[in-house]
Motif scaffolding. Sequence first.
Motif, PDB file in Angstrom:
ATOM      1  N   ILE A   1      14.513 -28.691 -26.787  1.00 52.87           N
ATOM      2  CA  ILE A   1      15.391 -29.743 -27.311  1.00 52.87           C
ATOM      3  C   ILE A   1      16.657 -29.772 -26.587  1.00 52.87           C
ATOM      4  N   LYS A   2      16.949 -31.065 -26.035  1.00 50.84           N
ATOM      5  CA  LYS A   2      18.135 -31.124 -25.723  1.00 50.84           C
ATOM      6  C   LYS A   2      19.104 -31.972 -26.853  1.00 50.84           C
ATOM      7  N   LEU A   3      20.136 -30.980 -27.108  1.00 53.05           N
ATOM      8  CA  LEU A   3      21.155 -31.592 -28.070  1.00 53.05           C
ATOM      9  C   LEU A   3      22.431 -31.785 -27.836  1.00 53.05           C
ATOM     10  N   ILE A   4      23.178 -32.957 -28.058  1.00 52.36           N
ATOM     11  CA  ILE A   4      24.305 -33.379 -27.648  1.00 52.36           C
ATOM     12  C   ILE A   4      25.040 -33.077 -28.876  1.00 52.36           C
ATOM     13  N   THR A   5      26.143 -31.930 -28.437  1.00 53.28           N
ATOM     14  CA  THR A   5      26.952 -31.588 -29.591  1.00 53.28           C
ATOM     15  C   THR A   5      28.349 -31.871 -28.941  1.00 53.28           C
TER      16      THR A   5
ATOM     17  N   LEU B   1      19.665 -40.089 -35.035  1.00 50.66           N
ATOM     18  CA  LEU B   1      20.393 -39.494 -36.533  1.00 50.66           C
ATOM     19  C   LEU B   1      21.097 -38.169 -36.143  1.00 50.66           C
ATOM     20  N   TYR B   2      22.264 -37.629 -36.729  1.00 50.87           N
ATOM     21  CA  TYR B   2      22.811 -36.616 -36.680  1.00 50.87           C
ATOM     22  C   TYR B   2      21.925 -35.511 -37.349  1.00 50.87           C
ATOM     23  N   VAL B   3      21.727 -34.545 -36.639  1.00 50.46           N
ATOM     24  CA  VAL B   3      20.943 -33.289 -37.066  1.00 50.46           C
ATOM     25  C   VAL B   3      21.627 -31.837 -37.345  1.00 50.46           C
ATOM     26  N   ASP B   4      21.370 -31.346 -38.195  1.00 53.30           N
ATOM     27  CA  ASP B   4      21.932 -29.826 -38.452  1.00 53.30           C
ATOM     28  C   ASP B   4      20.563 -28.888 -38.290  1.00 53.30           C
TER      29      ASP B   4
ATOM     30  N   LYS C   1      23.465 -29.049 -25.364  1.00 51.64           N
ATOM     31  CA  LYS C   1      22.855 -27.459 -25.504  1.00 51.64           C
ATOM     32  C   LYS C   1      21.367 -27.593 -25.526  1.00 51.64           C
ATOM     33  N   ILE C   2      20.692 -26.628 -24.980  1.00 57.15           N
ATOM     34  CA  ILE C   2      19.260 -26.546 -24.912  1.00 57.15           C
ATOM     35  C   ILE C   2      18.647 -25.570 -26.120  1.00 57.15           C
TER      36      ILE C   2
ATOM     37  N   GLY D   1      24.243 -31.858 -33.898  1.00 56.90           N
ATOM     38  CA  GLY D   1      24.680 -33.024 -32.813  1.00 56.90           C
ATOM     39  C   GLY D   1      23.397 -34.018 -32.932  1.00 56.90           C
ATOM     40  N   TYR D   2      22.996 -34.723 -31.714  1.00 54.72           N
ATOM     41  CA  TYR D   2      22.138 -35.795 -31.756  1.00 54.72           C
ATOM     42  C   TYR D   2      21.273 -35.212 -30.500  1.00 54.72           C
ATOM     43  N   ILE D   3      19.970 -35.575 -30.842  1.00 57.04           N
ATOM     44  CA  ILE D   3      18.606 -35.051 -30.232  1.00 57.04           C
ATOM     45  C   ILE D   3      18.557 -36.070 -28.882  1.00 57.04           C
ATOM     46  N   ARG D   4      18.881 -35.643 -27.939  1.00 55.04           N
ATOM     47  CA  ARG D   4      18.826 -36.400 -26.562  1.00 55.04           C
ATOM     48  C   ARG D   4      17.378 -36.482 -26.142  1.00 55.04           C
TER      49      ARG D   4
END
Length: 113
Positions: A90-94, A61-64, A99-100, A78-81
């Motif tokens: 957390i690695k976040l796909i934006t 799911l998409y997170v803010d 982004k870490i 983004g989405y949590i990878r």
Amino acid sequence: MSNDNIHDRGMKKWYGFLMPEHVAETKQMWIDSQKIKMPLFDEDRILEFEQLIRYAKDYNLYVDLSLFDDGFERKLFGYIRSIDQLKKEIKLITEEGIKIVRFDKILNVTVID
């Protein structure tokens, strides 16, 4: 003579009296006055963040994320990878790429269904 032809420059006319150091110091003071302090969260709030992050990762799911960044709040979407419990990251796909995000920089988590 009528006042209709007078062109007032407003505050621009006073800038000549300010030295560049004063202008820079004033701007820095304004920036410093806008900064926030990192809040301290209780264990329940931290557990809530962890549950939301895990839920968002499990269901893709998409997170803010609201993050603390040098006295200011910054948003990442983004989405949590992946979640690294050892490094507490957390690695976040934006849209800009991966982004870490460190756990201790998170101010709020919102899952967007």
